[in-house]
Design an enzyme around this catalytic site. Structure first.
Site, mmCIF file in Angstrom:
data_model
loop_
_atom_site.group_PDB
_atom_site.id
_atom_site.type_symbol
_atom_site.label_atom_id
_atom_site.label_comp_id
_atom_site.label_asym_id
_atom_site.label_seq_id
_atom_site.Cartn_x
_atom_site.Cartn_y
_atom_site.Cartn_z
ATOM 1 N N LYS A 179 -15.834 -91.456 -15.544
ATOM 2 C CA LYS A 179 -15.995 -91.728 -16.979
ATOM 3 C C LYS A 179 -14.849 -92.594 -17.525
ATOM 4 C CE LYS A 179 -16.016 -87.299 -18.100
ATOM 5 N NZ LYS A 179 -15.818 -86.660 -16.758
ATOM 6 N N ARG A 181 -18.661 -81.418 -24.817
ATOM 7 C CA ARG A 181 -18.614 -80.671 -23.562
ATOM 8 C C ARG A 181 -19.232 -79.287 -23.673
ATOM 9 N NH1 ARG A 181 -14.133 -83.336 -20.841
ATOM 10 N NH2 ARG A 181 -13.629 -82.335 -18.880
ATOM 11 N N ARG A 193 -6.476 -88.628 -6.407
ATOM 12 C CA ARG A 193 -5.765 -89.052 -7.616
ATOM 13 C C ARG A 193 -4.545 -88.158 -7.872
ATOM 14 N NH1 ARG A 193 -8.794 -89.057 -13.273
ATOM 15 N NH2 ARG A 193 -8.493 -86.821 -12.991
ATOM 16 N N ARG A 252 -1.254 -85.357 -13.068
ATOM 17 C CA ARG A 252 -2.093 -84.435 -13.851
ATOM 18 C C ARG A 252 -2.092 -83.063 -13.196
ATOM 19 N NH1 ARG A 252 -7.750 -86.834 -16.120
ATOM 20 N NH2 ARG A 252 -8.238 -84.605 -15.989
ATOM 21 N N ARG A 298 -12.927 -76.549 -12.543
ATOM 22 C CA ARG A 298 -13.385 -77.520 -13.546
ATOM 23 C C ARG A 298 -14.853 -77.852 -13.323
ATOM 24 N NH1 ARG A 298 -9.056 -81.990 -12.445
ATOM 25 N NH2 ARG A 298 -10.261 -83.303 -13.870
#
Ligand code: AP5
Ligand code: MG
Length: 191
Positions: A14, A89, A128, A134, A146
């Site tokens: 996204k 969400r 990532r 993060r 998640r």
């Protein structure tokens, strides 16, 4: 106004596609994840309240997120349209967004969802996590959490927009260019 929701599970691309789309179409990018991370960096009260949820892969409470979106909207009244990324969400957020847009005499034009398998998502996010810093990318358990939260709490949002005839699913695996092209084809037909 042209308002678009880019939808899909964590790691589906996204953010990557949003960067390109906002440049091409002149839309304002509204990523609730980015806004929340900024609040955390700035050590605001909101950021402090959000941090534990994010670190454990849970959703931040609706009222917090909806309030943040409201004020973002107020700050960018002149935008020619918004690209929503990571929002709405939950069903409650989708309803709040519909109401907010209706109060501005506008609406969601379309929702485009990126379809990516769980294994590919985990692979991308672990990769990532090596460099992103993060906290929610660092640990496979949190990444899978998640995804589970996405299935349980976020997928009903798809039904909300399917019922309204505003939902399109496209393959989210392939090159970034290929996916961008599929997105542009849909947007060009609607804008
Ligand atoms: P948020 O920041 O929204 O993160 P997310 O949805 O979990 O997803 P990501 O940003 O990790 O993935 P993405 O789909 O943007 O993919 P990206 O382009 O980065 O939310 C984080 C947290 O904040 C939530 O867990 C929650 O706690 C809270 N939060 C946020 N919004 C909220 C809300 N509305 N309500 C409540 N809580 C909220 O790509 C991922 C990786 O894949 C990158 O490394 C990228 O380079 C790579 N990649 C991209 N495209 C491709 C491709 N085609 N092929 C291979 N690799 C690719
Ligand atoms: Mg993102």
């Amino acid at each position: 106004m042209f308002n678009l929701i880019l939808f899909g599970p964590p790691g589906s691309g996204k953010g990557t596609q949003s960067d390109r789309l906002v440049e091409k179409y002149g839309l304002k990018h509204l990523s609730t994840g980015n806004l929340l991370r900024q609040e955390i960096n700035d050590k605001t009260e909101l950021g402090l309240a959000a941090k534990n949820y994010i670190d454990s892969g849970k959703l931040v409470p609706d009222q917090v997120v909806i309030g943040m979106v409201d004020s973002f909207f107020e700050q960018h009244k002149q935008a020619r349209g918004f690209l929503f990324d990571g929002f709405p969400r939950t069903a409650a957020q989708a309803e709040a967004l519909d109401n907010l847009l209706a109060s501005k005499q506008t609406a969601i034009a379309t929702v485009i969802a990126l379809d990516v398998s769980e294994e590919e998502l985990v692979k991308r996010l672990l990769n990532r996590g090596k460099s992103s810093g993060r906290s929610d990318d660092a640990d496979e358990t949190v990444i899978r959490k998640r995804f589970a939260v996405y299935l349980a709490e976020t997928s009903p949002v798809a039904t909300h927009y399917k019922d309204a005839g505003k939902f399109e699913l496209i393959p989210g695996e392939g090159t970034v260019d290929q996916i961008f092209e599929s997105l542009c084809l849909i947007i060009d037909a609607k804008i």
